[in-house]
Design an enzyme around this catalytic site. Sequence first.
Site, PDB file in Angstrom:
ATOM      1  N   GLU A   1       0.879  -1.171   0.000  1.00  0.00           N
ATOM      2  CA  GLU A   1       0.000   0.000   0.000  1.00  0.00           C
ATOM      3  C   GLU A   1       0.912   1.216   0.000  1.00  0.00           C
ATOM      4  O   GLU A   1       1.711   1.400   0.931  1.00  0.00           O
ATOM      5  CB  GLU A   1      -0.913   0.012   1.218  1.00  0.00           C
ATOM      6  CG  GLU A   1      -1.844   1.219   1.245  1.00  0.00           C
ATOM      7  CD  GLU A   1      -2.539   1.414   2.581  1.00  0.00           C
ATOM      8  OE1 GLU A   1      -2.665   2.575   3.002  1.00  0.00           O
ATOM      9  OE2 GLU A   1      -2.944   0.403   3.194  1.00  0.00           O
TER      10      GLU A   1
ATOM     11  N   CYS B   1      -3.789   7.430   5.383  1.00  0.00           N
ATOM     12  CA  CYS B   1      -3.664   7.049   3.974  1.00  0.00           C
ATOM     13  C   CYS B   1      -4.927   7.375   3.195  1.00  0.00           C
ATOM     14  O   CYS B   1      -4.906   7.441   1.962  1.00  0.00           O
ATOM     15  CB  CYS B   1      -3.330   5.564   3.854  1.00  0.00           C
ATOM     16  SG  CYS B   1      -4.520   4.482   4.689  1.00  0.00           S
TER      17      CYS B   1
END
Length: 483
Positions: A228, A265
Amino acid sequence: MTDTQALTVDAAVSAAQTAFEAARDVPPTTRQAWLDAVADAIEASADDLIALAHDETHLPVGRLTGELTRTAFQLRLLGAEAASGAPFGATIDHADPGWGMGPRPDLRRVGEPLGVVGVFGASNFPFAFSVLGGDSAAGLAAGCAVVHKAHPAHERLARATARIATEALAAAGAPDGLFSLVEGRDAGTELVQHPRVKAIGFTGSTAGGLALAKLAAQRPEPIPFYGELGSTNPVFVTPAAWAARRDAILAGYVGSFTLGMGQFCTKPGFLVIPAGERDALVKGLTDAAPVPPHAMLSPGLRDAFERSRDELVGAPGFELIATLPGSDDAPEATVLRASADAVIANPELLEHEMFGPASVVIEYETPEQLVAVAEHIGGQLTAGVHAEDGDDVAALLRTLAAHAGRVLWNGWPTGVTVSYAQQHGGPFPATTAPATTSVGTAAIARFLRPVAYQDVPDAALPAPLQEANPWGIARRVDGVSSR
């Protein structure tokens, strides 16, 4: 609380391989018991762990308390999912001489654990995406052994958490080495390159993730790298929604991009709105209440954020329109403005991630521009739409679904629940593996590899494929789901 001592990579991986071989065939209910034991142990040590996390990361105690609760819940949920058998996809096709394309042999397929998995923790989530976060929980639920590389932003917490986990696993009967900790930059490189490591889970920066992904791909035996990386999570507002609830949208936007000092995020990095109301826009932003500021995770991250913010402030077509209060320890929250034409002409600016409390308002003149901005965004973890009943947003939703792993309606992306249907992933550069998720029960599948057995005697088959179904798991037999 005495911290565990980090092992050398080779010692950790060798012990993990031995533990994996000892535990790979245990029933998933046993793995569930191991994960439950770890969840119980971190909850029992919550006060000490939260105090340590607060000291190292500056994150508020309330936020850390919720994150530890989430981590324990995640361990239990993924353990229960493994016990159900669903992730393993056990499928049995009995021999059939009358099969439509000709006689069919006896075929049986099941997901088998990969082996030793390396996991890199995140700086911004010291519990939920770190030592015992989603990647570690998924790897253990799949039947793998896990070697975790501690993040330097909270190494003392990592050591303490790892000690609690290893002690809990030992007390629950798991083999030594099933979970372990390594530290240091060189250890991370060595972990990715170790020949016995079969997959990597990573949450972190785009630059760091791509460097490690390259190492994983260049091995003599390349391995999956589930990274990620970065996401700007744009949110698109229709004219009707803007007219109906402009101030509420701006309040939600400010609350979302300042949450956790913008170190999520899933922070909304861009808000795409109708043009033409500058004064009302600035007033709505300055009237909104940001989340109370606090120090960022580290001085280095603050410096990097301020450089990234200043780069965009100085970019052609971008204008600073609002600052919101900071503190002695925290930078001011910042909102910039740009036109849709400016970002369509320079779409690379839509990938400019500011890891901190800053975001950009993009103003569009026509519905066609709204969709055009959506078409120019890169791969995202999330994309959002604020609209009213009756708005025709079909084209916009189709475009966003092609670019993002999760599409939100009238909401904000900060907040990623752990559940069965969750998707936390997306096309590159959000992740390196867009067909997977790092959150939710489907995350387990990353660490399994399907193997089919043809005409193998029942006694020689792995337990989930034997006729008696000794694990008692969900299976599909001759096309029909059963248990």
